[in-house]
Scaffold this active site. Structure first.
Site, PDB file in Angstrom:
ATOM      1  N   LYS A 123       1.110  -1.111  -0.362  1.00  0.00           N
ATOM      2  CA  LYS A 123      -0.208   0.051   0.157  1.00  0.00           C
ATOM      3  C   LYS A 123       0.760   0.871   0.111  1.00  0.00           C
ATOM      4  O   LYS A 123       2.129   1.266   0.295  1.00  0.00           O
ATOM      5  CB  LYS A 123      -0.744  -0.132   1.547  1.00  0.00           C
ATOM      6  CG  LYS A 123      -0.282   0.002   2.186  1.00  0.00           C
ATOM      7  CD  LYS A 123      -0.907  -0.220   3.505  1.00  0.00           C
ATOM      8  CE  LYS A 123      -0.324  -0.768   5.311  1.00  0.00           C
ATOM      9  NZ  LYS A 123      -0.622   0.778   5.231  1.00  0.00           N
ATOM     10  N   MET A 156      14.245  24.636   3.575  1.00  0.00           N
ATOM     11  CA  MET A 156      13.077  23.585   2.545  1.00  0.00           C
ATOM     12  C   MET A 156      14.370  22.399   1.647  1.00  0.00           C
ATOM     13  O   MET A 156      13.727  21.525   1.344  1.00  0.00           O
ATOM     14  CB  MET A 156      12.360  24.860   1.723  1.00  0.00           C
ATOM     15  CG  MET A 156      12.036  23.822   0.340  1.00  0.00           C
ATOM     16  SD  MET A 156      11.604  25.010  -1.209  1.00  0.00           S
ATOM     17  CE  MET A 156       9.822  25.648   0.978  1.00  0.00           C
ATOM     18  N   ARG A 213     -10.255   0.164  15.306  1.00  0.00           N
ATOM     19  CA  ARG A 213     -10.426   0.894  13.516  1.00  0.00           C
ATOM     20  C   ARG A 213     -10.801   0.658  12.547  1.00  0.00           C
ATOM     21  O   ARG A 213     -12.440   1.221  11.994  1.00  0.00           O
ATOM     22  CB  ARG A 213      -8.678   0.773  13.350  1.00  0.00           C
ATOM     23  CG  ARG A 213      -8.530   1.675  12.460  1.00  0.00           C
ATOM     24  CD  ARG A 213      -7.050   1.589  12.329  1.00  0.00           C
ATOM     25  NE  ARG A 213      -6.435   0.597  11.332  1.00  0.00           N
ATOM     26  CZ  ARG A 213      -5.225   0.554  10.819  1.00  0.00           C
ATOM     27  NH1 ARG A 213      -3.620   1.041  10.893  1.00  0.00           N
ATOM     28  NH2 ARG A 213      -5.072  -0.682  10.174  1.00  0.00           N
ATOM     29  N   TYR A 256      18.730  28.678   9.764  1.00  0.00           N
ATOM     30  CA  TYR A 256      17.787  30.040  10.791  1.00  0.00           C
ATOM     31  C   TYR A 256      16.984  30.023  11.940  1.00  0.00           C
ATOM     32  O   TYR A 256      17.427  28.117  12.473  1.00  0.00           O
ATOM     33  CB  TYR A 256      16.126  29.296  10.173  1.00  0.00           C
ATOM     34  CG  TYR A 256      15.971  29.272   8.339  1.00  0.00           C
ATOM     35  CD1 TYR A 256      15.775  30.638   7.807  1.00  0.00           C
ATOM     36  CD2 TYR A 256      15.982  28.665   7.158  1.00  0.00           C
ATOM     37  CE1 TYR A 256      15.997  31.436   6.491  1.00  0.00           C
ATOM     38  CE2 TYR A 256      15.757  28.891   6.073  1.00  0.00           C
ATOM     39  CZ  TYR A 256      15.775  30.127   5.452  1.00  0.00           C
ATOM     40  OH  TYR A 256      15.140  30.721   4.520  1.00  0.00           O
TER      41      TYR A 256
HETATM   42  C1  LIG Z   1      -4.013  -4.426   8.181  1.00  0.00           C
HETATM   43  C2  LIG Z   1      -2.813  -4.100   7.863  1.00  0.00           C
HETATM   44  N1  LIG Z   1      -2.594  -5.433   8.184  1.00  0.00           N
HETATM   45  C3  LIG Z   1      -0.923  -5.235   7.783  1.00  0.00           C
HETATM   46  C4  LIG Z   1      -0.356  -4.109   7.749  1.00  0.00           C
HETATM   47  C5  LIG Z   1       1.149  -4.317   7.484  1.00  0.00           C
HETATM   48  O1  LIG Z   1       1.998  -3.238   8.704  1.00  0.00           O
HETATM   49  P1  LIG Z   1       3.311  -2.818   8.611  1.00  0.00           P
HETATM   50  O2  LIG Z   1       3.916  -2.389   8.098  1.00  0.00           O
HETATM   51  O3  LIG Z   1       3.638  -3.212  10.075  1.00  0.00           O
HETATM   52  O4  LIG Z   1       3.955  -4.468   8.477  1.00  0.00           O
HETATM   53  C6  LIG Z   1      -1.194  -3.508   7.684  1.00  0.00           C
HETATM   54  C7  LIG Z   1      -0.168  -1.951   7.774  1.00  0.00           C
HETATM   55  O5  LIG Z   1      -0.939  -0.893   8.602  1.00  0.00           O
HETATM   56  C8  LIG Z   1      -2.314  -3.075   7.681  1.00  0.00           C
HETATM   57  O6  LIG Z   1      -2.850  -1.858   7.861  1.00  0.00           O
END
Ligand SMILES: Cc1ncc(COP(=O)(O)O)c(C=O)c1O
Length: 364
Positions: A35, A304, A130, A256
């Site tokens: 993801k 920056m 969640r 800065y």
């Molecule tokens: C449902 C779910 N499974 C697995 C993962 C993978 O987690 P990690 O990156 O901590 O291994 C995530 C990440 O947030 C998740 O939301």
């Protein structure tokens, strides 16, 4: 000439890290979690590294299309399932497996027209609060799904809130086991921290594990453990160069807000990297950095486009000298992203995902 900053992605490190996950959970099938565009690395760039996984897990439908376009024929799991009814059409077309975490997603499935029933992962909320059905609701959700012709196999999934810390997973494992004890189907419980710390614990062993952050070479429980402890390798290097060197006298200040004052005569280097590249502005003086592979620290505020580093340990450094902000440096040196994140009060995940678009990225 472009600015000398560059990110390098190491797909063979991702492959090695996933082998490490397999070794920790040898009986389980392995989801590679990609993801957020593979945690900022780029799905296409890490693809060679994740091909050895049994499945690919993500949550953006456009990313699922990209994974299929790369030629991946194995399972793809949508970790948050569908966001609206028409997403099910894409699930049917691309044979996506999807999480079901609330009643509306079951309603959408019931109204969906498909010839191929879908594989679904019913999500239970075992304490993270969640996503997912609570212990009282998961059984009836399973019964509803099981009655639908649109649904093929039903697997069960939950997610841990504290696999990286002292509270651990036992309370959630117990809640999950209790609420799902009469439900058949494959199980998936562990994220990276649980794979590394708890995969062999009673009740945690399952059919599938979900490896995210560990694949990218960040220790999920830093600073308790670092990547060397877990045998992980950085999958992203952020490197740049010195573009100037400044001699300082005692009392001179840097940057800065004059946040750093030289106590002695010293040299500092100015690095072509700043917060507009994704380097954390909150990293204070002393944040580790490698110059020519030699460890030193930042001085003063990150601006920056530039930051300053102490050149005391690297007297030979000059404009053009190589700087490693995180990842792999020259001569086998390594600066784990977790150290930089920790100095900035954040986690490796955030820095990887925040690599700025203006930074050119290459596969090493
Ligand atoms: C449902 C779910 N499974 C697995 C993962 C993978 O987690 P990690 O990156 O901590 O291994 C995530 C990440 O947030 C998740 O939301």
């Amino acid at each position: 000439m472009p600015r000398p900053i560059q990110a390098l992605i190491h797909p063979e490190a991702v492959a090695a890290n996933l082998r490490r996950a397999r070794a920790a959970a040898p009986d389980a099938r392995l989801w590679a979690v990609v993801k957020a565009d593979a945690y900022g690395h780029g799905i296409e760039r890490v693809y060679e590294g994740i091909r050895g996984a049994d499945g690919i897990a993500l949550l953006d439908l456009a990313e699922a299309e990209r994974v299929r376009a790369l030629g991946w024929r194995g399972p793809i799991l949508l970790l948050e399932g569908c966001f609206e009814p028409r997403d099910l059409e894409l699930c049917s077309r691309l044979a996506l497996w999807h999480v079901v975490h609330r009643e509306a997603q079951i309603d959408w499935l019931a109204a969906h027209k498909t010839h191929e029933p879908h594989r679904v992962f019913l999500k239970m909320n075992s304490g993270m609060n969640r996503l997912g059905f609570g212990p009282q609701a998961v059984g009836s959700a399973w019964t509803r799904l099981n009655a639908l012709p649109q649904v093929d196999e039903i697997s069960l999934v939950t997610h841990f809130s504290d696999a990286d810390g002292p509270r651990g997973v036992d309370h959630q494992v117990a809640a999950f086991a209790q609420a799902t004890r009469d439900l058949p189907g494959e199980r998936s419980l562990s994220n990276s921290a649980a794979i590394l710390r708890h995969a062999q614990d009673q009740g945690v062993r399952a059919d599938w594990v979900r490896a995210g952050i560990l694949s990218y070479g960040s220790a999920p429980d830093y600073p308790e453990h670092d990547i060397a402890h877990w045998g992980l390798q950085p999958a992203m290097t952020l490197r740049s160069e010195l573009i100037a060197v400044q001699p300082l006298q005692p009392g001179d200040t840097v940057g800065y807000g004059s946040r750093y004052t030289a106590e002695r005569a010293m040299r500092i280097g100015i690095v072509a990297c700043g917060y507009a590249d994704g380097y954390p502005r909150h990293a204070g003086s002393g944040t580790p950095v490698l110059v020519q592979g030699v460890r030193t620290g930042t001085v003063g505020r990150v601006s920056m486009d530039m930051l300053a580093v102490d050149l005391t340990p690297v007297p030979s450094a000059q404009p053009g000298s190589e700087v490693t902000l995180w990842g792999r440096g020259p001569h086998g040196s390594v600066l784990p992203i977790d150290e930089v994140a920790h100095a900035a009060g954040t986690i490796g995940y955030e820095l990887m995902c925040a690599l700025a678009r203006r930074v050119p990225v290459a596969v090493a």
